[in-house]
Scaffold this motif. Structure first.
Motif, short mmCIF file in Angstrom:
data_model
loop_
_atom_site.label_atom_id
_atom_site.label_comp_id
_atom_site.label_asym_id
_atom_site.label_seq_id
_atom_site.Cartn_x
_atom_site.Cartn_y
_atom_site.Cartn_z
N ILE B 54 0.84 -1.22 -0.01
CA ILE B 54 0.18 -0.11 0.11
C ILE B 54 0.92 1.19 0.27
O ILE B 54 1.84 1.19 0.94
N ALA B 55 0.67 2.11 -0.84
CA ALA B 55 1.43 3.37 -0.85
C ALA B 55 1.17 4.06 0.24
O ALA B 55 0.08 4.46 0.41
N GLU B 56 2.38 4.60 0.66
CA GLU B 56 2.13 5.79 1.78
C GLU B 56 1.58 7.00 1.24
O GLU B 56 1.23 7.90 1.93
N THR B 132 -4.41 4.58 -1.59
CA THR B 132 -5.84 4.66 -0.70
C THR B 132 -6.08 5.94 -0.19
O THR B 132 -5.04 6.70 -0.09
#
Lengths: 562, 138
Positions: B54-56, B132
């Protein structure tokens, strides 16, 4: 409240005696035993290493009511497997008797009636008694704290975690890892960590600028001739699930390859490899299957309390609950660099059966003293049980959403699906402390804004995927965002972006229109510069107006695909 | 000079074309892959792509790719309006055949890395990176 004597007819599990893979029922043998401190602590010593695990205490210094989830859906491979088993199914799985102390501690059923019989659970003074008793038997025991320790109460917010730091230092923690700790911001974390008498481990915490490890990844303890490596794994999705702008210097992430490298590295130096994890249970189960060589994962974050470890290959995963309700003791036999057997007990901290440790009790009183009058002020009375834990709205969330709709004059309220927050029993006063226990945080501003129906759907889809993605590595933990004034249908097994349908504005019963704007208020935004009153002030104002809380059953979410 | 349809559009309409791409995203990805491989089959293994699950921050997602024996590695963001990210060429004196960079991802998507090996064959690796809105962690 119940006296210790009244516990005598009740039964609570003696430990399942577990060696190797022989996982048996938790406690059938204990039917005639008494719920006394001695029985709660009974544990025939085993092997040559003892681990004590606490996690997700969420700053609960004192005993709490905490209702376990009724709905905790698993998807993909986790469907129908622990920890996604609740209520009667959970009791059946572990051979527990309905109405027993174990049933009260571990499930939601008859929570109010059983709570009145068995009392509150937890309290750091009771935990101190348990830890001291274990150390008396096993002086070399390691006490490991899985994090979410400094956050979750009014006193922890007002002291920026100092009350918990003082208490955990007194308890004698040997190592910890982290999650909500970071919501005090980088500077505060550094101030605390610099003075901690034990390591603050985080193998997956990296410096953003140089992409290099920023904290000690592991510590090797030598205990009675056995070398124990403890690798810390902080919450992987820190800057996504919580406000990254509060700790912009750091990057987190799962970093499975690094974990594998570290396990190989410490295997050469240690006899036993322990991972002190804040990954969440499903993530830990996947990691255990993919990263070989970890003997024990002490699992935190998802607040699951399991009476037995889960075995994955040669790794045992221990889940020790939340809010101080449980302490896990794990005895291990380690010979020639191999774990050859274990014995485990999830010790329930029944506050009325376990005597408070006087030193810790005095420390807690001292920490609370400056705030006592503010903590104990009664804001309203509740006729309903207030609880939060579960995949969808709990009654605490319904109350908070009602307060938001009313106080912020909004059509729709959004409230975060966090898993912390003690319960309040029917008939009890809602004190400011109780309210803060369900709301306190460093980014509690209650915003008011407009969102289109399309954007609202995106938000629900996004959170739903964080919870129901079939691949645990894409799950962040937490539960579904809570809604007020908005109903919807969710198919938890549908793919990303296709789970949410039938969104309805409840005030009119009309479908949510994608292009139309709605007035939305909510709290716990991760965006910097969010404006609004603190959520606990919003709810307090509402409580003082209504005086008595009664929460009607909420059927605004229709669940499919479970 | 050979122009693809997409490149022609970009030339004709400037930056706007990137936002109103007439090709389905998969077609653009297929085209980019074909441009690199010339249509050769893609094998697995021998290439390691490291990207966060999940990309920060979707605006700057760290990715690293390593393929021992590669003469070139191309990196594609399959869900971006313009999938091509970069192609790294390695000369015979290159000490290690790896590259790391930060890329921007418009949404949740697969990042694809393809390496051309010294023997002329191609291998690929994929990683799904979720982008997200965030919030609500327990």
């Amino acid at each position: 409240m119940i006296s210790r004597r009244e516990f005598l007819q009740a039964s609570l599990a003696a430990s399942a005696i577990l060696t190797g893979a022989g996982l048996g029922p938790w406690s059938r043998l204990a039917a005639q035993q008494r719920l006394t401190q001695d029985q709660l602590l009974a544990f025939p010593d085993f092997g040559n290493v003892t681990l004590i695990h606490v996690t997700d205490i969420h700053a609960q210094l004192r005993p709490v009511w905490f209702r376990e989830p009724e709905i905790n859906l698993g998807v993909g491979e986790a469907k129908g497997r622990v920890p996604h088993v609740t209520g009667a199914d959970f009791l059946k799985l572990y051979g527990l008797t309905p109405g027993s102390p174990e049933a009260y501690a571990l499930t939601h059923q008859d929570f109010v009636a059983l709570g009145r019989a068995y009392g509150r659970m937890g309290g750091l003074d009771r935990i101190a008694t348990v830890v001291k008793a274990i150390r008396a038997a096993r002086p070399d025991a390691l006490l490991l704290d899985g994090g979410d320790t400094w956050h979750g109460s009014m006193t922890s917010l007002l002291t920026k975690g100092q009350d918990m730091v003082n208490a955990m230092n007194a308890l004698g923690v040997d190592a910890m890892t982290s999650h909500w700790e970071w919501t005090y911001g980088t500077r505060r974390v550094h101030d605390i960590v610099d003075a901690l008498p034990f390591p603050f481990l985080g193998a997956n915490i990296f410096d953003v600028e140089w992409d290099e490890p920023a904290f000690a990844p592991y510590e090797i303890f030598e205990r009675a001739g056995t070398r124990i490596a403890v690798i810390g794994q902080a919450f992987p999705y820190m800057p996504i699930a919580n406000p990254g702008w509060m700790f912009p210097e750091y990057s987190f992430g799962l970093r499975e390859e690094r974990m594998a490298q570290l396990v190989d590295e410490v295997r050469a130096k240690a006899d036993l490899v322990v991972c002190l994890s804040h990954n969440g249970f499903d993530v830990d189960r996947k990691m255990a299957a993919r990263v070989r060589g970890i003997d024990v994962i002490l699992s935190g974050h998802t607040h699951d309390a399991l009476p037995e470890p889960v075995l994955v290959g040669q790794t045992i995963i221990v889940a020790s609950g939340s809010h101080g309700k449980f302490v896990s003791r794990v005895d291990l036999d380690v010979q020639a660099g191999r774990m050859t057997g274990f014995r485990h007990r999830l010790i329930p901290i029944f506050a009325d059966a376990i005597a408070p440790d006087p030193d810790m009790a005095a420390l807690i009183d001292a920490e609370r003293a400056p705030f006592k009058a503010r903590l104990e002020e009664e804001l309203a009375t509740t006729e309903s049980l207030l609880y939060r834990r579960g995949n969808f709205n709990g009654t605490w969330d319904d109350l908070i959403c009602q307060a938001i709709l009313s106080e912020r004059d909004a059509q729709i309220a959004l409230s975060p699906g966090v898993r912390w927050g003690p319960s309040v029993m029917p008939g009890e006063a809602i004190t400011r402390e109780a309210l803060m226990g369900a709301t306190s945080m460093t980014y509690g501003q209650c915003y008011r804004t407009e969102m289109t129906g399309d954007r609202l759907r995106e938000v629900l889809e996004d959170v739903a995927d964080n919870l129901f993605n079939a691949d645990p590595y894409y799950q962040q933990g937490g539960d579904m965002v809570r809604t007020g004034g908005l109903g919807y249908r969710i198919d938890v097994s549908a793919p990303m972006g296709a789970r949410i349908s039938d969104m309805v504005l409840q005030s009119t019963g009309e479908p949510i229109e994608p292009a139309r704007s709605y007035v939305v208020a909510g709290w716990a935004s991760v965006n910097e510069g969010t404006e609004g009153p603190q959520i606990w002030d919003v709810v307090e104002s509402h409580l003082k107006k209504i005086g008595t809380v009664r929460i009607a059953p909420n059927d605004s979410v229709v669940i499919a695909g479970a | 000079m050979k122009l693809s349809r997409r490149e022609t559009l970009v030339l004709g309409l400037g930056g706007l074309a990137a936002l109103t791409l007439p090709l389905p995203a998969t077609a653009a990805v297929d085209e980019a892959i074909a441009a690199f491989t010339g249509g050769a089959p893609l094998g697995d293994g021998g290439i390691t792509l490291t990207a966060p699950e999940i990309a920060e921050n979707g605006n700057t997602v760290p990715v690293a790719v390593s393929a021992p024996g590669a003469v070139a590695i191309t990196l594609l963001a399959s869900g971006n309006p313009v999938p091509g990210v970069a192609t790294f060429a390695f000369g015979p004196a290159a000490g290690s055949r790896m590259a790391a960079t930060r890329i921007r991802l418009a949404k949740t998507q697969d990042v694809i890395a393809i390496a051309k090996l010294e023997n002329g064959s191609f291998v690929q690796a994929k990683a799904t990176v979720k982008v997200t809105i965030g919030g609500c962690g327990g």
